[in-house]
Write an enzyme that holds these catalytic residues in place. Structure first.
Site, mmCIF file in Angstrom:
data_model
loop_
_atom_site.group_PDB
_atom_site.id
_atom_site.type_symbol
_atom_site.label_atom_id
_atom_site.label_comp_id
_atom_site.label_asym_id
_atom_site.label_seq_id
_atom_site.Cartn_x
_atom_site.Cartn_y
_atom_site.Cartn_z
ATOM 1 N N HIS A 74 9.265 -4.695 3.978
ATOM 2 C CA HIS A 74 8.555 -5.913 4.376
ATOM 3 C C HIS A 74 7.201 -5.977 3.699
ATOM 4 C CE1 HIS A 74 7.054 -2.849 7.155
ATOM 5 N NE2 HIS A 74 5.924 -3.543 7.182
ATOM 6 N N TYR A 107 10.598 2.623 5.812
ATOM 7 C CA TYR A 107 9.977 3.867 6.258
ATOM 8 C C TYR A 107 10.203 4.055 7.758
ATOM 9 C CZ TYR A 107 6.180 0.706 7.619
ATOM 10 O OH TYR A 107 5.461 -0.326 8.159
ATOM 11 N N HIS A 109 3.427 -7.687 4.549
ATOM 12 C CA HIS A 109 2.581 -8.380 5.520
ATOM 13 C C HIS A 109 1.894 -9.551 4.820
ATOM 14 C CE1 HIS A 109 2.725 -5.154 8.618
ATOM 15 N NE2 HIS A 109 2.924 -4.371 7.565
ATOM 16 N N ARG A 167 11.389 0.819 9.708
ATOM 17 C CA ARG A 167 11.040 -0.558 9.376
ATOM 18 C C ARG A 167 11.834 -1.008 8.166
ATOM 19 N NH1 ARG A 167 6.994 -3.542 10.500
ATOM 20 N NH2 ARG A 167 8.743 -4.947 10.707
ATOM 21 N N TYR A 226 2.151 3.864 2.730
ATOM 22 C CA TYR A 226 0.967 3.019 2.618
ATOM 23 C C TYR A 226 -0.219 3.821 2.116
ATOM 24 C CZ TYR A 226 3.020 -0.773 5.444
ATOM 25 O OH TYR A 226 3.786 -1.792 5.918
#
Lengths: 245, 203
Positions: free
Chosen positions: A163, A150, A165, A160, A111
């Site tokens: 995905h 990640y 959000h 995770r 991120y």
């Protein structure tokens, strides 16, 4: 203040059996952040049936295009995808002109956030957020890259699933929703403690976007379809329409 | 078998996660991407009414501040009118008054601050009147479904508020009060757990 005593057209009560409980033992951060007292149930008032509205003047022309909205010297690395679908309510009606915002990791699972220290590199051409308004049919689309999986600190080796959000407004503060979209076929979905906070198997399935070859662009991008359902609303027939509304 | 109801089911909530700022407040995540970030100005310069500043923190069950939380606020203007078509008087709302804001914390301390105008009373159900309040929605890592609460003001008469009266335990009603400080600001602390747990609503 005005003396307006017309009944309001309330939203259907949230079916809490389809949502994660506040306390989810296997998602450790929820342990100290989950209220222990029961929620106080209240009928909608004007404070809940209203909510912020947005317009195209709030947005820039590339806000929905994550391939371009942060690009510096080329497109971001990764699998080019289109994410599209409709925002509907529980009555099956489209929710037009509502704001949809997304954020995600880059193709390597990193991120762009000063708190993310994962060793996968930042992509100089990828910001990782976008926003758009649904059209008159409740339809929306984004262009982006498929995010990477990640690792995260929960148990020692939790990962995770890929995905995105998703944040949606609807027309009322009572409809406000943040969720996550997963990708069909990802074996990490079933292993994820955050996915598994959702107590209903069908509700989990509804968080998984299928590959949509019909919406893909040959020699360019794959596509995934993700419909989002917000709380529906009672008809006002009995209260208002008879009065001429 | 009876006919089946053909309602759709609401999409399940998932936590906003630690990086919610990327999507909803990218400047705080550390980069500029949009021409304008949403929710930065709640009232706008033209709004009538008392300008107020609210300071506070969200505190977890161990007593530590939640440093990665994001709040959204929703309120009427000083005359008690919402900037929304379903408020019969919405056309009276001042140009630039939105009534909605996004509030993030200082990542190091967990402190938040926001500026707005004090809302007026709004109508309640069945002819009642709701005391001035700001609706708040709280999301963060570890919060699986956004939490709804309300902030009232300790220098207003809240005794007839129909929503506060839903709270059976009198002492818990206090958790919804922003407390006026000697410098004129309000302090509103939100406790996720513990003896002082804030009242959260299923709206």
């Amino acid at each position: 203040m005005i003396a307006d005593t017309r009944p309001l057209a309330e939203f259907y009560q949230r079916d809490r059996t389809l949502h994660p409980p506040a306390f989810a033992q296997n998602y450790k951060t929820s342990v100290p952040r989950s209220p222990k007292q029961a929620l106080i149930s209240m009928e909608n008032t004007i404070s809940e049936i209203t909510g912020p509205r947005f317009g195209h003047t709030d947005l820039g022309p590339l806000d929905h295009d994550l391939l371009k909205n942060f690009a510096k010297d080329g497109d971001p690395v990764g699998e080019r995808i289109i994410v599209h679908g409709r925002v509907l309510d529980e009555n099956g009606r489209p929710v037009p002109n509502t704001l949809v915002e997304i954020w995600q990791a880059n193709a390597g699972g990193r991120y762009r956030h000063k708190k993310d220290m994962y060793l996968a590199p930042i992509d100089p051409n990828f910001g990782g957020c976008g926003r758009t308004m649904t059209d008159e049919n409740g339809y929306y689309f984004f262009r982006t890259v498929k995010p990477g999986a990640y690792p995260w600190r929960n148990w020692v080796n939790n990962w995770r699933p890929a995905h995105i959000h998703v944040s949606v407004f609807g027309t009322a503060f009572a409809q406000r929703l943040i969720t996550q979209m997963y990708f069909e076929g990802d074996p990490l979905i079933a292993k994820c403690p955050i996915v598994n906070t959702v107590p209903d198997a069908d509700a989990i399935d509804r968080l998984i976007a299928p590959l949509d070859m019909n919406a893909s662009i040959p020699l360019d991008s794959l596509a995934y379809k993700f419909d989002i359902v917000l709380r529906g609303r009672r008809s006002t027939l009995f209260e208002n329409r008879l009065e001429g509304n | 078998m009876p006919q089946s109801l053909d309602y759709l089911k609401e999409t399940a909530s998932q936590t906003a996660g630690p990086y919610v700022h990327i999507g909803l407040a990218p400047g705080a995540a550390g980069f500029q991407i949009f021409d304008q970030e949403l929710g930065q100005e709640i009232a706008g310069p033209n709004a009538a009414g008392e300008r107020i500043t609210i300071k506070g923190r969200v505190i977890d069950g161990t007593g530590a501040p939640v440093k990665d939380v994001l709040l959204e606020t929703w309120q009427a203007n000083a005359a008690g009118v919402y900037a929304h078509a379903e408020d019969p008087r919405h056309a009276q709302v001042e140009d630039g008054f939105r009534g909605w804001g996004r509030v993030i914390t200082n990542f190091e301390t967990g402190d938040f601050t926001f500026d707005t105008i004090k809302p007026g009373s709004v109508r309640g159900r069945n002819g009642s009147t709701q005391a001035p309040h700001i609706s708040i929605w709280i999301v963060a890592r570890g919060i699986n479904v956004g939490l709804n609460t309300r902030m009232y003001f300790d220098d207003e008469d809240n005794s007839a508020d129909p929503v506060i009266k839903l709270i059976e335990q009198q002492h818990r009603r206090e958790t919804l009060l922003a407390k006026r400080q000697s410098d004129g600001t309000y302090l509103f602390e939100i406790y996720l757990q513990g003896d002082k747990e804030t009242v959260f609503f299923d709206v």
